[in-house]
Write a protein that holds these residues in place. Structure first.
Motif, PDB file in Angstrom:
ATOM      1  N   TYR A  80      49.001 -24.993   0.831  1.00  0.00           N
ATOM      2  CA  TYR A  80      47.806 -25.825   1.031  1.00  0.00           C
ATOM      3  C   TYR A  80      47.285 -25.754   2.464  1.00  0.00           C
ATOM      4  O   TYR A  80      46.071 -25.854   2.703  1.00  0.00           O
ATOM      5  CB  TYR A  80      48.075 -27.274   0.623  1.00  0.00           C
ATOM      6  CG  TYR A  80      48.717 -28.128   1.685  1.00  0.00           C
ATOM      7  CD1 TYR A  80      47.944 -28.876   2.568  1.00  0.00           C
ATOM      8  CD2 TYR A  80      50.105 -28.192   1.821  1.00  0.00           C
ATOM      9  CE1 TYR A  80      48.532 -29.675   3.548  1.00  0.00           C
ATOM     10  CE2 TYR A  80      50.702 -28.960   2.793  1.00  0.00           C
ATOM     11  CZ  TYR A  80      49.913 -29.704   3.657  1.00  0.00           C
ATOM     12  OH  TYR A  80      50.488 -30.473   4.630  1.00  0.00           O
ATOM     13  N   ASP A  95      40.994 -30.602  -6.374  1.00  0.00           N
ATOM     14  CA  ASP A  95      42.384 -30.226  -6.122  1.00  0.00           C
ATOM     15  C   ASP A  95      43.168 -30.232  -7.421  1.00  0.00           C
ATOM     16  O   ASP A  95      43.304 -31.272  -8.067  1.00  0.00           O
ATOM     17  CB  ASP A  95      43.001 -31.214  -5.125  1.00  0.00           C
ATOM     18  CG  ASP A  95      44.473 -30.957  -4.893  1.00  0.00           C
ATOM     19  OD1 ASP A  95      44.886 -29.779  -4.943  1.00  0.00           O
ATOM     20  OD2 ASP A  95      45.221 -31.930  -4.667  1.00  0.00           O
ATOM     21  N   LEU A 121      46.205 -32.854   0.821  1.00  0.00           N
ATOM     22  CA  LEU A 121      45.108 -31.901   0.993  1.00  0.00           C
ATOM     23  C   LEU A 121      43.931 -32.563   1.709  1.00  0.00           C
ATOM     24  O   LEU A 121      43.293 -31.940   2.559  1.00  0.00           O
ATOM     25  CB  LEU A 121      44.664 -31.344  -0.361  1.00  0.00           C
ATOM     26  CG  LEU A 121      43.546 -30.293  -0.292  1.00  0.00           C
ATOM     27  CD1 LEU A 121      44.007 -29.041   0.458  1.00  0.00           C
ATOM     28  CD2 LEU A 121      43.063 -29.926  -1.700  1.00  0.00           C
TER      29      LEU A 121
END
Length: 235
Positions: A80, A95, A121
């Motif tokens: 990520y 995501d 994220l």
């Protein structure tokens, strides 16, 4: 399959594996353009681009991020931090990630549950608007369960996010792909449909029969979300 959308978008995909590739197939069927990328380089996506046709092209991750009106991140969670930040500034980012320690290695803040996958994220992409989606459905089911708006067999897909406008954008995209979005709340609530929870994959499966997925409405999803337990509380 869903029909032509009235508002075509360019969808950027960072990661074009099972989920990313399936989202691309649904997007092209809905009249969107897709820009695909993976960690191995654009040339490795030639077969998928050929399959998808003239609405698809391959690029680097940074190029896909820059090109997308909406961008889907579908890479192994351990990667990520490699997702480009600057090209995604101000954009809605969907995501699809899940945490598998045996694949991703141990991530302390996920192990102690002080944060969630999509919040991780979001912290990496501070100027983007992350929405958790597509993470709790098997890729073959994602393809086969898509239905036009109004179809009684249309399923829901769970979304979570901290920005209302971003969730509206995500909902509109999901609608064009053949699903109704079901808002679970902020990103912090995304744990309720993460790996090993009742709503993870099993939402679309009865009695372990993966060969014959079932459509899932909001009531079914809500019931499974309510059963979710934190990892620390699982036996």
């Amino acid at each position: 399959m869903p029909g032509m959308t009235t508002t075509p978008l360019t969808l950027g995909l960072i990661g074009a594996g099972n989920i990313g590739g399936t989202v691309a197939r649904l997007a092209v069927a809905a009249g969107h353009d897709v820009v695909l990328s993976n960690s191995r380089g654009p040339e490795t996506l030639a077969d998928l681009v050929e399959e998808l046709g003239p609405r698809a092209r391959a690029a680097t991750a940074a190029e896909a991020a820059a090109a997308g009106d909406v961008v889907v991140v579908s890479v192994p969670l351990k990667a990520y931090a490699d997702v480009p930040v600057e090209p995604l500034a101000g954009k809605v980012v969907l995501d699809t990630n899940n945490y598998y320690p045996q694949r991703d290695g141990q991530i302390a803040e996920l192990d102690d549950e002080s944060t969630t996958v999509s919040e991780l994220l979001q912290a990496h992409l501070p100027t983007s608007h992350v929405v958790k989606a597509f993470n709790n459905i098997y890729s073959l089911h994602l393809l086969s369960l898509a239905r036009p708006s109004g179809d009684p067999e249309r399923s829901v897909l769970a979304i979570a996010g901290d920005d209302a406008d971003a969730k509206k954008t995500a909902s509109d995209l999901l609608d064009s792909l053949g699903y109704d979005a079901h808002d679970v709340g902020p990103l912090a609530e995304g744990w309720r449909y993460q790996r090993d929870t009742p709503a993870y994959v099993g939402l679309y499966v009865d009695n372990g029969d993966f060969e014959h997925p079932v459509h899932a409405d909001g009531a079914r999803l809500d019931g499974l979300l309510a059963q979710a337990k934190r990892y620390r509380d699982m036996e």
